[in-house]
Design a protein around this motif. Sequence first.
Motif: not given
Length: 77
Positions: A10-15, A27-31, A35-38, A44-53
């Motif tokens: 199991t993995v924990k979603a960072p958002v 999943s999405a790769d960064r640097a 990272y894994y998501f539910c 999308q919030t992780f990939v493009a946080p400015e839109q969520a804000l």
Amino acid sequence: MSVEPSAGATVKAPVCGTVVPAATALSADRAGRTYYFCSQSCRQTFVAPEQALRRMRRRVGIALSGVLAWRCCGQRP
């Protein structure tokens, strides 16, 4: 370089912090790290946080304008 989770892991979603099975997680790769998501919205919030804000600021602004209008009309809690 990321290490793939083992089968049944199991993995924990960072958002949102939800724990999900790695096999079904998005999943999405960064640097160089994966990272894994539910859900797609958490990804999308992780990939493009400015839109969520922007969406969050709009919702808060609408909520505050309703509170201020309610207070200005002389109504008290």
